[in-house]
Write a protein that holds these residues in place. Structure first.
Motif, PDB file in Angstrom:
ATOM      1  N   PHE A 167      18.534  10.548   5.399  1.00 55.31           N
ATOM      2  CA  PHE A 167      18.678  10.793   6.834  1.00 55.31           C
ATOM      3  C   PHE A 167      17.908  12.051   7.221  1.00 55.31           C
ATOM      4  CE2 PHE A 167      20.884  13.481   9.914  1.00 55.31           C
ATOM      5  CZ  PHE A 167      20.753  12.717  11.063  1.00 55.31           C
ATOM      6  N   THR A 168      18.107  13.130   6.482  1.00 52.99           N
ATOM      7  CA  THR A 168      17.455  14.400   6.790  1.00 52.99           C
ATOM      8  C   THR A 168      15.938  14.270   6.708  1.00 52.99           C
ATOM      9  OG1 THR A 168      19.377  15.622   5.998  1.00 52.99           O
ATOM     10  CG2 THR A 168      17.307  16.841   6.148  1.00 52.99           C
ATOM     11  N   SER A 218      22.611  11.006   2.885  1.00 56.71           N
ATOM     12  CA  SER A 218      22.424  12.190   3.726  1.00 56.71           C
ATOM     13  C   SER A 218      21.021  12.756   3.572  1.00 56.71           C
ATOM     14  CB  SER A 218      23.457  13.263   3.377  1.00 56.71           C
ATOM     15  OG  SER A 218      24.746  12.797   3.671  1.00 56.71           O
ATOM     16  N   PRO A 255      23.187   8.932   8.574  1.00 56.66           N
ATOM     17  CA  PRO A 255      23.476   9.428   7.228  1.00 56.66           C
ATOM     18  C   PRO A 255      24.616   8.663   6.561  1.00 56.66           C
ATOM     19  CG  PRO A 255      24.483  10.850   8.833  1.00 56.66           C
ATOM     20  CD  PRO A 255      23.728   9.801   9.611  1.00 56.66           C
ATOM     21  N   PHE A 256      24.934   7.477   7.078  1.00 49.58           N
ATOM     22  CA  PHE A 256      26.049   6.676   6.572  1.00 49.58           C
ATOM     23  C   PHE A 256      25.733   5.208   6.749  1.00 49.58           C
ATOM     24  CE2 PHE A 256      26.747   7.763  10.987  1.00 49.58           C
ATOM     25  CZ  PHE A 256      26.979   6.532  11.566  1.00 49.58           C
ATOM     26  N   TRP A 314      29.334   7.211   2.822  1.00 48.47           N
ATOM     27  CA  TRP A 314      28.151   8.057   2.695  1.00 48.47           C
ATOM     28  C   TRP A 314      28.195   8.794   1.371  1.00 48.47           C
ATOM     29  CZ3 TRP A 314      32.509   9.046   5.357  1.00 48.47           C
ATOM     30  CH2 TRP A 314      33.151  10.241   5.114  1.00 48.47           C
ATOM     31  N   ASP A 315      27.028   9.275   0.976  1.00 45.92           N
ATOM     32  CA  ASP A 315      26.899  10.103  -0.220  1.00 45.92           C
ATOM     33  C   ASP A 315      25.733  11.060  -0.012  1.00 45.92           C
ATOM     34  OD1 ASP A 315      24.599   8.563  -0.637  1.00 45.92           O
ATOM     35  OD2 ASP A 315      25.392   7.524  -2.383  1.00 45.92           O
ATOM     36  N   ALA A 316      25.434  11.877  -0.996  1.00 49.22           N
ATOM     37  CA  ALA A 316      24.354  12.856  -0.870  1.00 49.22           C
ATOM     38  C   ALA A 316      23.000  12.171  -0.686  1.00 49.22           C
ATOM     39  CB  ALA A 316      24.341  13.774  -2.089  1.00 49.22           C
ATOM     40  N   GLU A 333      30.746   6.872  -3.368  1.00 49.25           N
ATOM     41  CA  GLU A 333      30.627   7.360  -1.994  1.00 49.25           C
ATOM     42  C   GLU A 333      31.962   7.900  -1.462  1.00 49.25           C
ATOM     43  OE1 GLU A 333      27.923   3.658  -2.233  1.00 49.25           O
ATOM     44  OE2 GLU A 333      30.020   4.055  -2.674  1.00 49.25           O
TER      45      GLU A 333
END
Length: 122
Positions: free
Chosen positions: A114-115, A111, A32-33, A106-108, A53
């Motif tokens: 990643f999810t 993330s 996520p980064f 990282w940012d939304a 970020e």
């Protein structure tokens, strides 16, 4: 499955006043980064900048100074600093040896990607 990503010290690329190699991400790594190994040569400095970020720097070797709106702060091996989005920051090496640090950001959106990849791999 373990996979090792090697730092290529002989081929670091110029990046905002320092030299660096982006080590994260790569194809098999779902993170996520993103992250880069950064070297600030003696007498060098990054350009003052801010971005959307979140960011963490981990000081690995040597010593430098961080300049923000709050002032100038010593930054030495073992220290960790966090920058919030849009916070202007700069690293300066006034010493006689290389200063090395690892930058993670990282940012939304990162993330969220990643999810989604994590859910697809289940």
């Amino acid at each position: 499955m373990m996979e090792l990503r090697k730092l290529d010290r002989d081929n670091l690329k110029q990046d905002n006043g320092l030299v660096a190699q982006r080590l994260v991400p790569w194809a098999l790594l779902n993170a996520p980064f993103e992250g880069s190994w950064c070297v600030v040569r003696p007498g060098a400095e990054s350009g003052a900048h801010g971005h959307h970020e979140y960011e963490i720097w981990v000081a690995m070797t040597g010593k430098a100074q961080i300049i923000t709106a709050e002032g100038t702060t010593d930054f030495v091996a073992g220290d960790v600093v966090h920058f919030t989005p849009h916070e202007e920051h700069q690293v300066v090496n006034r010493g006689e040896e290389d200063f090395q640090f690892y930058s993670i950001w990282w940012d939304a959106e990162l993330s969220g990607k990643f999810t989604a990849r994590h859910q697809e791999s289940r």
